[in-house]
Design an enzyme around this catalytic site. Structure first.
Site, PDB file in Angstrom:
ATOM      1  CG  LEU A  43     -42.028 -26.099   0.240  1.00 13.22           C
ATOM      2  CD1 LEU A  43     -43.166 -27.109   0.361  1.00 13.22           C
ATOM      3  CD2 LEU A  43     -41.258 -26.372  -1.052  1.00 13.22           C
ATOM      4  CG  ASN A  44     -36.613 -22.543   1.025  1.00 10.27           C
ATOM      5  OD1 ASN A  44     -37.352 -22.100   1.904  1.00 10.27           O
ATOM      6  ND2 ASN A  44     -35.299 -22.551   1.158  1.00 10.27           N
ATOM      7  CG  ASP A  45     -33.274 -25.567   0.693  1.00  9.82           C
ATOM      8  OD1 ASP A  45     -33.769 -24.913  -0.235  1.00  9.82           O
ATOM      9  OD2 ASP A  45     -32.118 -25.391   1.100  1.00  9.82           O
ATOM     10  CE1 TYR A 104     -32.562 -18.767   6.910  1.00  4.89           C
ATOM     11  CE2 TYR A 104     -30.427 -18.687   5.831  1.00  4.89           C
ATOM     12  CZ  TYR A 104     -31.626 -18.081   6.158  1.00  4.89           C
ATOM     13  OH  TYR A 104     -31.879 -16.794   5.742  1.00  4.89           O
ATOM     14  NE  ARG A 165     -26.538 -21.068   2.363  1.00  6.69           N
ATOM     15  CZ  ARG A 165     -25.858 -19.991   1.992  1.00  6.69           C
ATOM     16  NH1 ARG A 165     -25.195 -19.269   2.902  1.00  6.69           N
ATOM     17  NH2 ARG A 165     -25.825 -19.618   0.727  1.00  6.69           N
ATOM     18  CG  ASP A 166     -27.455 -25.666   3.309  1.00 10.76           C
ATOM     19  OD1 ASP A 166     -28.192 -25.008   4.068  1.00 10.76           O
ATOM     20  OD2 ASP A 166     -27.161 -25.306   2.159  1.00 10.76           O
TER      21      ASP A 166
END
Length: 496
Positions: A43-45, A104, A165-166
């Site tokens: 798991l990340n962001d 992402y 990104r993001d």
């Protein structure tokens, strides 16, 4: 392992591979009780945080087939109260032409009765060169998600690299806006701004103007919002050198705050960069505005490019507890979501005592999953603090060094060592003769809210299951102690 091997979909798992991972996870003694964590893998962001259709929605980056950063899915949870979570399942599945190597990070916004999810599609060409696309998916009231066939921002603007990104969405007046984390071609980090009238056609406005010049080589996970009359930009700068007590993690997470963003002039007038969290394991935070008008933050309780003890057990990382944000004297105050009180089980235990140059434990003050709130009124002690998750030579310590005006978290004896190349203590300035420490301790983590959210320390710790002790101490003098403990357990299941 080849790079290509990491970029596999779930259906491409080898026979028995997922079952072996699940068995490793089942046998792990560090599984959390009340934090969101993956069933297997990494798991990340946190992504797409939102309050939609009367419920809280959390997505997170998920690679199910290992603890490396491989093919990323969005995994979806929802909640009535922001505390007890219901498993919805995979939200966004990668593998299409514009997210062939992962869906992402990104964000969400409600529009025309549906939740629009904007994310970065990660792709690689035959030469393994990255090509990012900003993509859109739409979720209806039944939590069914449909990806749009074409990206909404198909190109990286001139002057920036493929580290682009993001996207984080918001609406202001008649326009939708998004900030995107970027790297200039001179390899310095920044944030850029786009605008749209309909979430389909996006116009590049330009780069946000700040006073931070050459501040790291990449700014990840930007999030802009207005709160209590101020404009706030959260972001995660990579490549910042240590400065005193600051910037000791591999990558940092923080904010600048000042006047609301002038979207036409691209101007963000602000104070200096401030870290959001003083602990060891905090990154990629994102916020949402809920139905009560509260600005709520959730972060990733982990960091990129660090090996964690759970890696060999088939899983890695979790999310932080939700925090309600406010602004006080040009600083973000972070307080635990009040609804977390629903986790409390059994009768609270209280203590009111005076400590004089000694360490003391109390009946019923122990455990591996609890909430502990205490206040030290320092009379003449030089140091006060709490020893927790303790047994014999294994323990963690939060201590207030009154003489030197420092609050210190020490995990040098917390159990299995972790990222010791980045040191084993974290500290910040602290003054005054009274300090309140509010701890949320889970099986392999601690979140410490200081003085009603003035500072927060978030950290993973990996002690043995027998390390349950709690002790309070004063050194070289006296202090009055008031403390309350609650054992905690969720009504829902966080193993998602």
């Amino acid at each position: 392992m080849t790079q290509q091997h990491k970029y596999r979909l779930l259906e491409q798992a080898e026979p028995g591979e997922l079952a072996r991972l699940q068995e490793l996870v089942r046998n792990c003694n560090w599984r959390q009780v009340f934090h969101i964590q993956p069933s297997t893998g990494l798991l990340n962001d946190p992504n797409g945080l939102s309050y939609f259709n009367g419920e809280y929605h959390v997505f997170y980056q998920w690679y199910p087939l290992g603890t490396e950063h491989g093919m990323k899915y969005w995994y979806h949870l929802k909640s009535q109260d922001g505390v007890n979570w219901q498993d919805v399942g995979i939200g966004i599945k990668p593998g299409d032409p514009f997210d062939s190597h992962g869906a992402y990070s990104g964000s969400a916004i409600e529009h025309e009765g549906k939740l629009h999810l904007m994310y970065t599609g990660n792709t690689r060409d035959a030469g393994w060169v990255r090509h990012p696309y900003q993509c859109m998916a739409v979720m209806d009231a039944d939590n069914h998600i449909t990806k749009w066939e074409q990206p909404v921002i198909p190109e990286v603007p001139e002057g920036y690299t493929d580290h682009f990104r993001d996207p984080k969405l918001w609406k202001q007046d008649e326009y939708f806006y998004c900030v995107i984390g970027a790297q200039r071609t001179n390899l310095t980090g920044c944030t850029v701004l786009y605008r749209s009238i309909d979430l389909k056609r996006w116009e590049f406005i330009g780069e946000l103007k700040t006073d931070l010049k050459e501040f790291g080589y990449m700014w990840e996970c930007p999030d802009y919002f207005q709160l209590d009359g101020a404009g706030v930009l959260l972001f995660c700068p990579q490549g910042i050198a240590h400065q005193g007590d600051h910037y000791h993690n591999i990558y940092q997470s923080g904010y600048i705050i000042g006047k609301p963003l002038d979207v036409d002039a691209l101007q963000l007038t602000h104070s200096q960069f401030q870290e959001l969290d003083r602990g060891f394991d905090f990154y990629a935070p994102q916020t949402l505005l809920d139905g009560q008008g509260r600005r709520i933050l959730i972060g990733w309780m982990g960091l990129p490019d660090i090996s964690y003890p759970t890696d060999t057990h088939g899983w890695a990382h979790c999310l932080t507890l939700p925090r309600v944000l406010s602004v006080q004297d040009g600083k973000l105050i972070q307080q635990p979501l009040p609804e977390l009180a629903s986790l409390r089980q059994g009768e609270a235990q209280h203590v009111n005592d005076t400590l004089t140059s000694h360490t003391r434990s109390y009946d019923h003050f122990s455990g591996t999953t609890y909430e502990l709130k205490c206040t030290f009124d320092v009379l003449d002690a030089e140091q006060v603090g709490i020893i927790f998750r303790a047994k014999d030579n294994e323990y963690s310590v939060i201590r207030y060094d009154v003489e030197h005006h420092k609050l210190v978290l020490d995990r040098s004896s917390s159990g299995v060592p972790l990222a010791i190349e980045y040191e084993e203590t974290r500290q910040c300035n602290m003054t005054g003769k009274q300090i309140t420490l509010h701890l949320f301790v889970d099986v392999s983590s601690v979140e410490i809210f200081v003085n009603e959210g003035e500072e927060v320390f978030t950290s993973r710790v990996f002690p043995s299951s027998q390390s349950e002790g709690i002790q309070f101490f004063s050194q070289e003098g006296s202090a009055r102690l008031e403390a309350t403990i609650w054992q905690l357990h969720p009504q829902g299941n966080t193993e998602k």
